[in-house]
Write a protein that holds these residues in place. Sequence first.
Motif, PDB file in Angstrom:
ATOM      1  N   THR A  62      -3.740 -26.560  22.432  1.00 31.11           N
ATOM      2  CA  THR A  62      -4.375 -26.710  23.752  1.00 31.11           C
ATOM      3  C   THR A  62      -5.891 -26.837  23.633  1.00 31.11           C
ATOM      4  O   THR A  62      -6.499 -27.731  24.222  1.00 31.11           O
ATOM      5  CB  THR A  62      -4.008 -25.530  24.675  1.00 31.11           C
ATOM      6  N   ALA A  63      -6.527 -25.943  22.873  1.00 30.16           N
ATOM      7  CA  ALA A  63      -7.994 -25.976  22.759  1.00 30.16           C
ATOM      8  C   ALA A  63      -8.480 -27.299  22.199  1.00 30.16           C
ATOM      9  O   ALA A  63      -9.507 -27.832  22.653  1.00 30.16           O
ATOM     10  CB  ALA A  63      -8.497 -24.818  21.911  1.00 30.16           C
ATOM     11  N   SER A  64      -7.751 -27.857  21.256  1.00 32.42           N
ATOM     12  CA  SER A  64      -8.185 -29.135  20.669  1.00 32.42           C
ATOM     13  C   SER A  64      -8.093 -30.281  21.668  1.00 32.42           C
ATOM     14  O   SER A  64      -8.732 -31.313  21.479  1.00 32.42           O
ATOM     15  CB  SER A  64      -7.381 -29.454  19.412  1.00 32.42           C
ATOM     16  N   ASN A  65      -7.353 -30.081  22.742  1.00 33.39           N
ATOM     17  CA  ASN A  65      -7.304 -31.087  23.806  1.00 33.39           C
ATOM     18  C   ASN A  65      -8.490 -30.967  24.767  1.00 33.39           C
ATOM     19  O   ASN A  65      -8.732 -31.873  25.558  1.00 33.39           O
ATOM     20  CB  ASN A  65      -6.002 -30.971  24.608  1.00 33.39           C
ATOM     21  N   TYR A  66      -9.196 -29.852  24.715  1.00 30.55           N
ATOM     22  CA  TYR A  66     -10.301 -29.608  25.649  1.00 30.55           C
ATOM     23  C   TYR A  66     -11.680 -29.713  25.005  1.00 30.55           C
ATOM     24  O   TYR A  66     -12.677 -29.856  25.705  1.00 30.55           O
ATOM     25  CB  TYR A  66     -10.155 -28.224  26.292  1.00 30.55           C
ATOM     26  N   PHE A  67     -11.743 -29.596  23.693  1.00 34.11           N
ATOM     27  CA  PHE A  67     -13.032 -29.604  23.010  1.00 34.11           C
ATOM     28  C   PHE A  67     -12.980 -30.607  21.870  1.00 34.11           C
ATOM     29  O   PHE A  67     -12.006 -30.654  21.120  1.00 34.11           O
ATOM     30  CB  PHE A  67     -13.371 -28.202  22.482  1.00 34.11           C
ATOM     31  N   THR A  68     -14.043 -31.374  21.736  1.00 37.82           N
ATOM     32  CA  THR A  68     -14.049 -32.433  20.735  1.00 37.82           C
ATOM     33  C   THR A  68     -14.095 -31.896  19.313  1.00 37.82           C
ATOM     34  O   THR A  68     -13.543 -32.512  18.400  1.00 37.82           O
ATOM     35  CB  THR A  68     -15.229 -33.402  20.962  1.00 37.82           C
ATOM     36  N   ASN A  69     -14.746 -30.730  19.122  1.00 38.91           N
ATOM     37  CA  ASN A  69     -14.843 -30.119  17.794  1.00 38.91           C
ATOM     38  C   ASN A  69     -15.353 -28.687  17.956  1.00 38.91           C
ATOM     39  O   ASN A  69     -15.622 -28.238  19.069  1.00 38.91           O
ATOM     40  CB  ASN A  69     -15.763 -30.946  16.877  1.00 38.91           C
ATOM     41  N   ASN A  83      -9.050 -30.094  33.285  1.00 37.23           N
ATOM     42  CA  ASN A  83      -8.678 -28.961  34.124  1.00 37.23           C
ATOM     43  C   ASN A  83      -9.750 -27.885  33.970  1.00 37.23           C
ATOM     44  O   ASN A  83      -9.796 -27.179  32.958  1.00 37.23           O
ATOM     45  CB  ASN A  83      -7.304 -28.437  33.704  1.00 37.23           C
ATOM     46  N   PRO A  84     -10.643 -27.729  34.963  1.00 34.27           N
ATOM     47  CA  PRO A  84     -11.779 -26.802  34.796  1.00 34.27           C
ATOM     48  C   PRO A  84     -11.363 -25.331  34.655  1.00 34.27           C
ATOM     49  O   PRO A  84     -12.021 -24.574  33.935  1.00 34.27           O
ATOM     50  CB  PRO A  84     -12.629 -27.021  36.047  1.00 34.27           C
ATOM     51  N   GLU A  85     -10.285 -24.924  35.313  1.00 35.31           N
ATOM     52  CA  GLU A  85      -9.847 -23.529  35.194  1.00 35.31           C
ATOM     53  C   GLU A  85      -9.344 -23.245  33.779  1.00 35.31           C
ATOM     54  O   GLU A  85      -9.622 -22.198  33.203  1.00 35.31           O
ATOM     55  CB  GLU A  85      -8.744 -23.209  36.218  1.00 35.31           C
ATOM     56  N   ARG A  86      -8.575 -24.180  33.242  1.00 31.75           N
ATOM     57  CA  ARG A  86      -8.053 -24.009  31.883  1.00 31.75           C
ATOM     58  C   ARG A  86      -9.211 -24.010  30.888  1.00 31.75           C
ATOM     59  O   ARG A  86      -9.264 -23.203  29.972  1.00 31.75           O
ATOM     60  CB  ARG A  86      -7.053 -25.121  31.572  1.00 31.75           C
ATOM     61  N   ARG A  87     -10.177 -24.929  31.088  1.00 29.34           N
ATOM     62  CA  ARG A  87     -11.345 -24.986  30.195  1.00 29.34           C
ATOM     63  C   ARG A  87     -12.098 -23.652  30.229  1.00 29.34           C
ATOM     64  O   ARG A  87     -12.456 -23.106  29.182  1.00 29.34           O
ATOM     65  CB  ARG A  87     -12.268 -26.128  30.590  1.00 29.34           C
ATOM     66  N   ALA A  88     -12.325 -23.109  31.425  1.00 27.14           N
ATOM     67  CA  ALA A  88     -13.036 -21.824  31.540  1.00 27.14           C
ATOM     68  C   ALA A  88     -12.269 -20.708  30.838  1.00 27.14           C
ATOM     69  O   ALA A  88     -12.867 -19.877  30.141  1.00 27.14           O
ATOM     70  CB  ALA A  88     -13.262 -21.481  33.010  1.00 27.14           C
ATOM     71  N   ALA A  89     -10.944 -20.700  30.979  1.00 31.53           N
ATOM     72  CA  ALA A  89     -10.131 -19.676  30.310  1.00 31.53           C
ATOM     73  C   ALA A  89     -10.231 -19.815  28.789  1.00 31.53           C
ATOM     74  O   ALA A  89     -10.302 -18.812  28.070  1.00 31.53           O
ATOM     75  CB  ALA A  89      -8.681 -19.783  30.771  1.00 31.53           C
ATOM     76  N   LEU A  90     -10.256 -21.046  28.316  1.00 29.35           N
ATOM     77  CA  LEU A  90     -10.379 -21.275  26.874  1.00 29.35           C
ATOM     78  C   LEU A  90     -11.762 -20.857  26.361  1.00 29.35           C
ATOM     79  O   LEU A  90     -11.882 -20.253  25.294  1.00 29.35           O
ATOM     80  CB  LEU A  90     -10.097 -22.739  26.540  1.00 29.35           C
ATOM     81  N   VAL A  91     -12.793 -21.158  27.133  1.00 28.16           N
ATOM     82  CA  VAL A  91     -14.143 -20.764  26.707  1.00 28.16           C
ATOM     83  C   VAL A  91     -14.281 -19.244  26.736  1.00 28.16           C
ATOM     84  O   VAL A  91     -14.869 -18.647  25.831  1.00 28.16           O
ATOM     85  CB  VAL A  91     -15.220 -21.459  27.569  1.00 28.16           C
ATOM     86  N   ASP A  92     -13.706 -18.603  27.758  1.00 26.82           N
ATOM     87  CA  ASP A  92     -13.725 -17.139  27.794  1.00 26.82           C
ATOM     88  C   ASP A  92     -12.970 -16.562  26.597  1.00 26.82           C
ATOM     89  O   ASP A  92     -13.393 -15.557  26.008  1.00 26.82           O
ATOM     90  CB  ASP A  92     -13.132 -16.621  29.111  1.00 26.82           C
TER      91      ASP A  92
END
Length: 192
Positions: free
Chosen positions: A43-50, A5-14
Amino acid sequence: MVRRNPERRAALVDAAIEVLARDGARGLTFRAVDAQAAVPAGTASNYFTNRDDLFTQAGSRIYERLQPDAPTVANSLAGPRDRAHVVELMHELVDRISAFRTGYLALLELRLEATRRPELRAVLTARIRDDVEANVAYHLDSGLPGDTTTVLTLYLAMNWLIVEHLTLPDVFPPDRMRDLVTSVVERVLPPE
Protein backbone atom coordinates in the motif's frame (compact mmCIF):
# COMPACT_ATOMS: atom_id res chain seq x y z
CA MET A 1 1.33 4.90 -9.38
CA VAL A 2 0.73 7.52 -6.67
CA ARG A 3 -2.70 7.20 -5.04
CA ARG A 4 -4.87 10.20 -4.21
CA ASN A 5 -6.87 9.09 -1.12
CA PRO A 6 -5.87 11.86 1.34
CA GLU A 7 -7.12 10.02 4.45
CA ARG A 8 -5.16 6.89 3.58
CA ARG A 9 -2.07 9.00 2.78
CA ALA A 10 -2.33 10.77 6.17
CA ALA A 11 -2.68 7.42 7.96
CA LEU A 12 0.39 6.11 6.15
CA VAL A 13 2.42 9.21 6.98
CA ASP A 14 1.33 8.99 10.62
CA ALA A 15 2.43 5.35 10.57
CA ALA A 16 5.78 6.44 9.12
CA ILE A 17 6.21 8.85 12.04
CA GLU A 18 5.63 6.02 14.50
CA VAL A 19 8.11 3.78 12.65
CA LEU A 20 10.73 6.56 12.62
CA ALA A 21 10.33 7.14 16.35
CA ARG A 22 10.46 3.44 17.18
CA ASP A 23 12.94 2.03 14.64
CA GLY A 24 14.88 5.02 13.35
CA ALA A 25 15.49 6.09 9.78
CA ARG A 26 16.98 2.74 8.76
CA GLY A 27 13.81 1.00 9.89
CA LEU A 28 11.57 3.23 7.78
CA THR A 29 10.58 0.92 4.95
CA PHE A 30 7.38 0.65 2.97
CA ARG A 31 6.81 -2.77 4.53
CA ALA A 32 7.21 -1.34 8.07
CA VAL A 33 4.81 1.50 7.29
CA ASP A 34 2.24 -0.93 5.87
CA ALA A 35 2.50 -3.07 9.00
CA GLN A 36 2.21 -0.06 11.34
CA ALA A 37 -0.81 1.26 9.44
CA ALA A 38 -2.35 -2.23 9.33
CA VAL A 39 -2.88 -2.06 5.57
CA PRO A 40 -2.11 -4.65 2.90
CA ALA A 41 1.52 -5.08 1.88
CA GLY A 42 2.41 -2.78 -0.99
CA THR A 43 0.00 0.00 0.00
CA ALA A 44 2.68 2.54 0.98
CA SER A 45 4.53 2.03 -2.29
CA ASN A 46 1.34 3.04 -4.09
CA TYR A 47 1.27 6.37 -2.22
CA PHE A 48 4.92 7.42 -2.16
CA THR A 49 7.35 7.48 -5.04
CA ASN A 50 10.33 6.45 -2.88
CA ARG A 51 11.72 6.60 0.67
CA ASP A 52 12.84 10.21 0.19
CA ASP A 53 9.21 11.14 -0.54
CA LEU A 54 8.16 9.31 2.63
CA PHE A 55 10.83 11.09 4.71
CA THR A 56 9.81 14.48 3.35
CA GLN A 57 6.10 13.95 3.91
CA ALA A 58 6.70 12.64 7.42
CA GLY A 59 8.64 15.82 8.23
CA SER A 60 5.82 18.01 6.95
CA ARG A 61 3.19 16.02 8.85
CA ILE A 62 5.10 16.27 12.11
CA TYR A 63 5.02 20.04 11.85
CA GLU A 64 1.30 20.01 11.05
CA ARG A 65 0.62 17.96 14.15
CA LEU A 66 2.90 20.05 16.38
CA GLN A 67 1.15 23.32 15.51
CA PRO A 68 -0.94 24.76 18.34
CA ASP A 69 -4.70 24.59 17.86
CA ALA A 70 -6.89 27.71 17.61
CA PRO A 71 -7.77 27.88 21.34
CA THR A 72 -4.08 27.64 22.24
CA VAL A 73 -3.21 30.47 19.85
CA ALA A 74 -6.09 32.56 21.22
CA ASN A 75 -4.89 31.93 24.77
CA SER A 76 -1.38 33.02 23.82
CA LEU A 77 -2.82 36.36 22.72
CA ALA A 78 -4.85 36.79 25.92
CA GLY A 79 -3.50 38.21 29.11
CA PRO A 80 -0.66 40.54 29.97
CA ARG A 81 2.42 40.92 27.82
CA ASP A 82 4.95 40.15 30.51
CA ARG A 83 7.57 37.62 31.50
CA ALA A 84 5.05 35.51 33.43
CA HIS A 85 3.02 35.11 30.24
CA VAL A 86 6.12 34.01 28.34
CA VAL A 87 6.72 31.41 31.08
CA GLU A 88 3.15 30.12 30.52
CA LEU A 89 3.73 29.96 26.77
CA MET A 90 6.96 27.99 27.20
CA HIS A 91 5.21 25.54 29.56
CA GLU A 92 2.46 25.09 26.98
CA LEU A 93 5.06 24.48 24.27
CA VAL A 94 6.92 21.83 26.28
CA ASP A 95 3.63 20.14 27.26
CA ARG A 96 2.32 20.15 23.66
CA ILE A 97 5.52 18.69 22.22
CA SER A 98 5.78 16.15 25.05
CA ALA A 99 2.22 15.00 24.25
CA PHE A 100 3.42 14.09 20.73
CA ARG A 101 6.61 12.37 21.87
CA THR A 102 6.83 10.07 18.86
CA GLY A 103 6.54 13.04 16.51
CA TYR A 104 9.43 14.85 18.14
CA LEU A 105 11.57 11.71 18.24
CA ALA A 106 10.77 11.11 14.56
CA LEU A 107 11.80 14.69 13.82
CA LEU A 108 15.14 14.06 15.53
CA GLU A 109 15.59 10.99 13.33
CA LEU A 110 14.77 13.07 10.27
CA ARG A 111 17.31 15.69 11.27
CA LEU A 112 20.00 13.03 11.54
CA GLU A 113 18.95 11.51 8.22
CA ALA A 114 19.09 14.98 6.65
CA THR A 115 22.85 14.98 7.18
CA ARG A 116 23.00 12.19 4.58
CA ARG A 117 20.17 13.26 2.25
CA PRO A 118 20.60 16.70 0.67
CA GLU A 119 16.98 16.90 -0.53
CA LEU A 120 15.64 16.16 2.94
CA ARG A 121 18.13 18.64 4.42
CA ALA A 122 16.83 21.34 2.06
CA VAL A 123 13.21 20.62 2.99
CA LEU A 124 13.88 20.56 6.73
CA THR A 125 16.12 23.62 6.59
CA ALA A 126 13.43 25.62 4.80
CA ARG A 127 10.68 24.39 7.13
CA ILE A 128 12.60 25.00 10.35
CA ARG A 129 13.90 28.38 9.15
CA ASP A 130 10.33 29.43 8.29
CA ASP A 131 9.11 28.16 11.66
CA VAL A 132 11.79 30.09 13.55
CA GLU A 133 11.10 33.27 11.57
CA ALA A 134 7.35 32.89 12.17
CA ASN A 135 7.93 32.43 15.90
CA VAL A 136 10.12 35.52 16.07
CA ALA A 137 7.59 37.59 14.11
CA TYR A 138 4.70 36.32 16.24
CA HIS A 139 6.54 37.13 19.46
CA LEU A 140 7.51 40.62 18.35
CA ASP A 141 4.14 41.43 16.76
CA SER A 142 2.21 40.25 19.81
CA GLY A 143 4.00 42.70 22.07
CA LEU A 144 5.57 40.09 24.30
CA PRO A 145 8.75 41.25 26.05
CA GLY A 146 12.10 40.50 24.50
CA ASP A 147 13.73 40.86 21.13
CA THR A 148 14.79 38.53 18.33
CA THR A 149 17.76 37.25 20.32
CA THR A 150 15.45 36.46 23.25
CA VAL A 151 13.21 34.34 21.02
CA LEU A 152 16.15 32.54 19.41
CA THR A 153 17.73 31.82 22.79
CA LEU A 154 14.43 30.47 24.13
CA TYR A 155 14.02 28.37 20.98
CA LEU A 156 17.46 26.80 21.38
CA ALA A 157 17.16 26.26 25.13
CA MET A 158 13.65 24.79 24.98
CA ASN A 159 14.58 22.48 22.12
CA TRP A 160 17.44 20.95 24.03
CA LEU A 161 15.44 20.73 27.25
CA ILE A 162 12.74 18.87 25.29
CA VAL A 163 15.35 16.54 23.78
CA GLU A 164 16.60 15.64 27.25
CA HIS A 165 13.06 15.25 28.57
CA LEU A 166 11.91 12.96 25.74
CA THR A 167 15.06 10.89 25.26
CA LEU A 168 16.60 10.66 28.74
CA PRO A 169 13.78 11.56 31.15
CA ASP A 170 15.78 10.54 34.22
CA VAL A 171 18.34 13.31 33.61
CA PHE A 172 15.73 15.91 34.54
CA PRO A 173 12.80 14.11 36.17
CA PRO A 174 9.31 15.37 35.31
CA ASP A 175 8.92 17.04 38.70
CA ARG A 176 11.88 19.32 37.82
CA MET A 177 10.74 20.21 34.29
CA ARG A 178 8.36 23.00 35.30
CA ASP A 179 11.04 24.67 37.42
CA LEU A 180 13.62 24.32 34.64
CA VAL A 181 11.34 25.86 32.01
CA THR A 182 10.54 28.74 34.34
CA SER A 183 14.23 29.23 35.19
CA VAL A 184 15.23 29.32 31.52
CA VAL A 185 12.72 32.06 30.76
CA GLU A 186 13.65 34.04 33.87
CA ARG A 187 17.34 33.94 32.96
CA VAL A 188 16.87 34.72 29.28
CA LEU A 189 14.24 37.43 29.69
CA PRO A 190 15.12 40.20 32.15
CA PRO A 191 12.43 41.31 34.60
CA GLU A 192 10.21 44.19 33.55
